[in-house]
Enzyme design. Sequence first.
Site, PDB file in Angstrom:
ATOM      1  N   VAL A  37       0.887  -1.147   0.085  1.00 17.23           N
ATOM      2  CA  VAL A  37       0.045  -0.101   0.054  1.00 17.23           C
ATOM      3  C   VAL A  37       0.703   1.256  -0.018  1.00 17.23           C
ATOM      4  O   VAL A  37       0.477   2.387  -0.874  1.00 17.23           O
ATOM      5  CB  VAL A  37      -1.071   0.096   1.191  1.00 17.23           C
ATOM      6  CG1 VAL A  37      -1.601   1.476   1.280  1.00 17.23           C
ATOM      7  CG2 VAL A  37      -1.757  -1.119   1.063  1.00 17.23           C
ATOM      8  N   GLY A 103       1.377  -1.433   9.211  1.00 21.42           N
ATOM      9  CA  GLY A 103       0.382  -2.391  10.132  1.00 21.42           C
ATOM     10  C   GLY A 103       0.516  -3.889   9.927  1.00 21.42           C
ATOM     11  O   GLY A 103       1.274  -3.965   8.898  1.00 21.42           O
ATOM     12  N   ARG A 112     -10.599  -7.209   8.968  1.00 15.92           N
ATOM     13  CA  ARG A 112      -9.891  -6.093   9.151  1.00 15.92           C
ATOM     14  C   ARG A 112      -9.852  -6.091  10.896  1.00 15.92           C
ATOM     15  O   ARG A 112      -8.834  -5.421  11.402  1.00 15.92           O
ATOM     16  CB  ARG A 112     -10.666  -4.886   8.754  1.00 15.92           C
ATOM     17  CG  ARG A 112     -10.567  -4.838   7.043  1.00 15.92           C
ATOM     18  CD  ARG A 112     -11.260  -3.626   6.711  1.00 15.92           C
ATOM     19  NE  ARG A 112     -11.137  -3.641   5.115  1.00 15.92           N
ATOM     20  CZ  ARG A 112     -12.524  -4.079   4.265  1.00 15.92           C
ATOM     21  NH1 ARG A 112     -13.525  -4.594   5.013  1.00 15.92           N
ATOM     22  NH2 ARG A 112     -12.262  -3.902   3.218  1.00 15.92           N
ATOM     23  N   THR A 143      -4.555   2.161   7.419  1.00 20.12           N
ATOM     24  CA  THR A 143      -4.056   0.813   7.904  1.00 20.12           C
ATOM     25  C   THR A 143      -5.083   0.312   8.553  1.00 20.12           C
ATOM     26  O   THR A 143      -5.876   0.950   9.472  1.00 20.12           O
ATOM     27  CB  THR A 143      -2.710   0.966   8.803  1.00 20.12           C
ATOM     28  OG1 THR A 143      -2.244  -0.358   8.969  1.00 20.12           O
ATOM     29  CG2 THR A 143      -2.861   1.649  10.195  1.00 20.12           C
ATOM     30  N   VAL A 146      -9.149   0.684  10.042  1.00 18.15           N
ATOM     31  CA  VAL A 146      -8.934   1.966  10.113  1.00 18.15           C
ATOM     32  C   VAL A 146      -9.545   2.641  11.087  1.00 18.15           C
ATOM     33  O   VAL A 146      -8.851   3.646  11.744  1.00 18.15           O
ATOM     34  CB  VAL A 146      -9.017   2.465   8.626  1.00 18.15           C
ATOM     35  CG1 VAL A 146     -10.528   2.532   8.415  1.00 18.15           C
ATOM     36  CG2 VAL A 146      -8.228   3.874   8.431  1.00 18.15           C
ATOM     37  N   SER A 167      -8.644   6.921   6.439  1.00 17.56           N
ATOM     38  CA  SER A 167      -9.201   7.204   5.182  1.00 17.56           C
ATOM     39  C   SER A 167     -10.605   6.404   4.922  1.00 17.56           C
ATOM     40  O   SER A 167     -11.282   6.760   3.835  1.00 17.56           O
ATOM     41  CB  SER A 167      -8.216   6.069   4.075  1.00 17.56           C
ATOM     42  OG  SER A 167      -8.126   4.788   4.881  1.00 17.56           O
ATOM     43  N   ASP A 172     -14.222   2.220  -0.175  1.00 15.87           N
ATOM     44  CA  ASP A 172     -15.370   1.638  -0.336  1.00 15.87           C
ATOM     45  C   ASP A 172     -16.599   2.297  -1.137  1.00 15.87           C
ATOM     46  O   ASP A 172     -17.330   1.546  -1.910  1.00 15.87           O
ATOM     47  CB  ASP A 172     -16.166   1.154   1.192  1.00 15.87           C
ATOM     48  CG  ASP A 172     -14.984   0.928   2.082  1.00 15.87           C
ATOM     49  OD1 ASP A 172     -15.239  -0.246   2.520  1.00 15.87           O
ATOM     50  OD2 ASP A 172     -14.122   1.460   2.472  1.00 15.87           O
ATOM     51  N   ARG A 175     -15.761   1.822  -4.590  1.00 17.37           N
ATOM     52  CA  ARG A 175     -16.304   0.473  -5.101  1.00 17.37           C
ATOM     53  C   ARG A 175     -17.883   0.647  -5.400  1.00 17.37           C
ATOM     54  O   ARG A 175     -18.259   0.256  -6.542  1.00 17.37           O
ATOM     55  CB  ARG A 175     -15.939  -0.548  -4.117  1.00 17.37           C
ATOM     56  CG  ARG A 175     -14.411  -0.838  -3.851  1.00 17.37           C
ATOM     57  CD  ARG A 175     -14.082  -1.572  -2.631  1.00 17.37           C
ATOM     58  NE  ARG A 175     -12.592  -2.183  -2.789  1.00 17.37           N
ATOM     59  CZ  ARG A 175     -12.057  -2.459  -1.744  1.00 17.37           C
ATOM     60  NH1 ARG A 175     -12.777  -2.380  -0.417  1.00 17.37           N
ATOM     61  NH2 ARG A 175     -10.709  -2.894  -1.909  1.00 17.37           N
ATOM     62  N   ARG A 177     -19.580   3.304  -5.980  1.00 16.39           N
ATOM     63  CA  ARG A 177     -19.913   3.958  -7.377  1.00 16.39           C
ATOM     64  C   ARG A 177     -19.841   3.267  -8.729  1.00 16.39           C
ATOM     65  O   ARG A 177     -20.425   3.348  -9.547  1.00 16.39           O
ATOM     66  CB  ARG A 177     -19.187   5.442  -7.449  1.00 16.39           C
ATOM     67  CG  ARG A 177     -19.685   6.036  -6.294  1.00 16.39           C
ATOM     68  CD  ARG A 177     -18.778   7.377  -6.256  1.00 16.39           C
ATOM     69  NE  ARG A 177     -19.243   8.200  -4.837  1.00 16.39           N
ATOM     70  CZ  ARG A 177     -18.990   9.711  -4.780  1.00 16.39           C
ATOM     71  NH1 ARG A 177     -18.403  10.335  -5.726  1.00 16.39           N
ATOM     72  NH2 ARG A 177     -19.152  10.196  -3.662  1.00 16.39           N
ATOM     73  N   HIS A 199     -15.264   0.899   7.995  1.00 16.96           N
ATOM     74  CA  HIS A 199     -14.610   0.451   7.010  1.00 16.96           C
ATOM     75  C   HIS A 199     -14.408  -1.090   7.230  1.00 16.96           C
ATOM     76  O   HIS A 199     -13.418  -1.553   7.546  1.00 16.96           O
ATOM     77  CB  HIS A 199     -13.436   1.160   6.581  1.00 16.96           C
ATOM     78  CG  HIS A 199     -12.648   0.561   5.611  1.00 16.96           C
ATOM     79  ND1 HIS A 199     -12.723   0.219   4.299  1.00 16.96           N
ATOM     80  CD2 HIS A 199     -11.326  -0.220   5.559  1.00 16.96           C
ATOM     81  CE1 HIS A 199     -12.001  -0.498   3.535  1.00 16.96           C
ATOM     82  NE2 HIS A 199     -10.973  -0.573   4.529  1.00 16.96           N
ATOM     83  N   THR A 255      -4.682  -5.683  -1.277  1.00 13.38           N
ATOM     84  CA  THR A 255      -5.146  -4.519  -2.189  1.00 13.38           C
ATOM     85  C   THR A 255      -4.050  -3.348  -2.061  1.00 13.38           C
ATOM     86  O   THR A 255      -3.596  -3.094  -1.155  1.00 13.38           O
ATOM     87  CB  THR A 255      -6.542  -4.233  -1.616  1.00 13.38           C
ATOM     88  OG1 THR A 255      -6.555  -3.812  -0.298  1.00 13.38           O
ATOM     89  CG2 THR A 255      -7.448  -5.333  -1.628  1.00 13.38           C
TER      90      THR A 255
END
Length: 338
Positions: A37, A103, A112, A143, A146, A167, A172, A175, A177, A199, A255
């Site tokens: 990332v 992280g 997560r 990270t 989040v 963030s 999301d 994704r 949209r 998130h 990702t």
Amino acid sequence: MIDAGTTLPTPEESRGGHGSRAGARTTKLAIVGAGAVGSTLAYAALMRGAARTVAMLDVNRAKVEAEVLDLQHGIQFMPMAKVEGSDDVAVCAGADVVVVTAGAKQKQGQTRLDLAEGTIGLMRTILPGLVEVAPDAVYVMVTNPVDIVTYAALKFSGLPPERLFGSGTVLDSSRLRFLVAQHCGVAVQNVHAYIAGEHGDSEIPLWSSATIGGVPLLEWPGIAGHPSLSEDAREEIAREVVQSAYRIIEGKGATNYAVGLAGTRIIEAVLGDEHRILPVSTLLDGDHGIEDVCLSLPTLVDRRGASERVLVPLSDAELAGLQSSAASLREVARRFGL
């Protein structure tokens, strides 16, 4: 005489500041973590010309130096910038924005929230040193998990909530949209819709305020060859938004591209003082009856940081989902003594 195309400094730049030369202030982005990332975010930021200096920090000196060297070799093909990196926190000195991507790595099958303990411990270790060398920066946590990490980082750093945020659901929402645009046969830029809350698995799409080309999404009539968004279609899209990260991790281990672009968009909003509305994760203090938890709502992002939340109207179901998401996050935070 000034040649055509010359960019003059703004009044703020002319006043100088750290990193200034001959009275002109330059922008500096520091990225903590040179993994998938962090390195992708550095690449995206450089390609978009987001900052004049990009500094990378990682405990693995060989890795960060290699990433920096690789990026430096491509400077000819990017907007002009300086790239540097080190395992010494001093490389972040004077940064305008510090993005923390370091992280625990999410493994296949992990949620997560499974990552929380190790990453919270890391934040406790690294944040004091970062704040010491970059006391005036805006801090963006990228990270996982989040929301929990952002809440912990606020406690460890002592920074005001507008200057340290996560963030959140910017990725999301992107994704969401994309999937809506794909279903409806329109350009993704014509879709305006947000994911709010965690998130993660309890996040919720804000269908009631979503629009396509100015038309409320729930009233979208459909166009030739592309049906309107039925309730079943909306539920399938919402599931796909939640599951897509797991699918990517299963296929390639991490990702990085979309999150790097999403992070860069946030950086640009800060450094460009854009007053852009983004669904970042901030500390709530009574919004929608929720407080003392970090989660995502549409928020005004500018040079001050996450300066003001925008209270979009919510349906009863959306409000209940948001409050449920908040309760889930608060429970996890308490589990870790936060």
